[in-house]
Design a protein around this motif. Sequence first.
Motif, PDB file in Angstrom:
ATOM      1  N   UNK A 275       0.807  -1.226   0.000  1.00 40.02           N
ATOM      2  CA  UNK A 275       0.000   0.000   0.000  1.00 40.02           C
ATOM      3  C   UNK A 275       0.833   1.265   0.000  1.00 40.02           C
ATOM      4  N   UNK A 276       0.128   2.403   0.062  1.00 37.84           N
ATOM      5  CA  UNK A 276       0.754   3.716   0.062  1.00 37.84           C
ATOM      6  C   UNK A 276       0.665   4.345   1.445  1.00 37.84           C
ATOM      7  N   UNK A 277       1.453   5.401   1.639  1.00 41.22           N
ATOM      8  CA  UNK A 277       1.388   6.147   2.895  1.00 41.22           C
ATOM      9  C   UNK A 277       0.012   6.802   3.003  1.00 41.22           C
ATOM     10  N   UNK A 278      -0.726   6.599   4.093  1.00 42.85           N
ATOM     11  CA  UNK A 278      -2.047   7.229   4.242  1.00 42.85           C
ATOM     12  C   UNK A 278      -1.946   8.749   4.248  1.00 42.85           C
ATOM     13  N   UNK A 279      -3.052   9.402   3.985  1.00 43.30           N
ATOM     14  CA  UNK A 279      -3.083  10.862   3.983  1.00 43.30           C
ATOM     15  C   UNK A 279      -3.059  11.390   5.421  1.00 43.30           C
ATOM     16  N   UNK A 280      -2.225  12.402   5.701  1.00 45.73           N
ATOM     17  CA  UNK A 280      -2.220  12.987   7.047  1.00 45.73           C
ATOM     18  C   UNK A 280      -3.505  13.744   7.378  1.00 45.73           C
TER      19      UNK A 280
END
Length: 322
Positions: A275-280
């Motif tokens: 997966x990708x880094x989640x949105x802050x």
Amino acid sequence: MSELLLEAKNLRKYFPIKKGFFGRSSSYVKAVDDISLEVKKGETLGLVGESGCGKSTTGRLLIRLLDATDGEIYYKGDNILDYRPKELRKVRQRFQMIFQDPYSSMNPRMTVGDIIEEPLINFKINEKVERKKRVTELLDVVGLGNHAINRFPHEFSGGQRQRIGIARALALNPELIIADEPVSALDVSIQSQVLNLLKDIQKEFDLTYVFISHDLSVVDHLCDRIAVMYLGKIVEVSDKKKLFNDSLHPYSKALLSAVPNADPKVKKERIILSGDVPSPSNPPKGCAFHPRCPDAMDICKVSVPEQIERDDGRLVACHLYN
């Protein structure tokens, strides 16, 4: 035991996301979300993590280039977030910053001499003749020499511009320098020269560094302790040798597995995060790393892990160790 120079407690920085005709805040980007950090006098503390994790924002918060949403920042025991403008101006001489892109941090219409002299003029330090002498001394310290004093930033290479930025940061005799990825835009051969310069001037001027980088090989060369950030939180703080030899947090292990090894005979098992880094602006509930963590448990999805100190002095925020 080293003297504590700077300490951040429960530091937060939320940027509002405004929508609609009246620009009302509908949500927030949690760039820095409840971090605590200690910087000891004379050390180099590395701050590492993926792009967008909040490293640069943290650096700017520590020296009040940005105002914190919440928390406390203690410099030699005093909370500088309580300082009024006059008090802050007095203490600001003790903090300086070296920026990632030296060219964009300089006025292209000013000569190198004027750029380095500007902080001295701003704080009304010394007379003109003494200031010019100080500028010449600083140019010698960073290896440029007096011939650079009347030239403009565009006449220099990237590595030379960063040396100018370092000279400017030294002008006011600071105690603490925040170095925000100062070599990431430079060629590898030039990186080593600038890093060696930073080590030399640290000894000469008794400086303390917070060194921000995403390059762990650079951090290994320069830093004493390392704090690992993920999505606005610090997940591990450790002595450099312990982190590289036996990291604790699953995210730290994944970062270190991506560092190339110069010996082709040594085989490393790469940890690929899914997966990708989640949105802050919309972080996951519980542990922010759990959607990508290979060791995630049920508790990770609902509970934020507390930062605990182990017997060996390392700090880690992970349910595996609670």
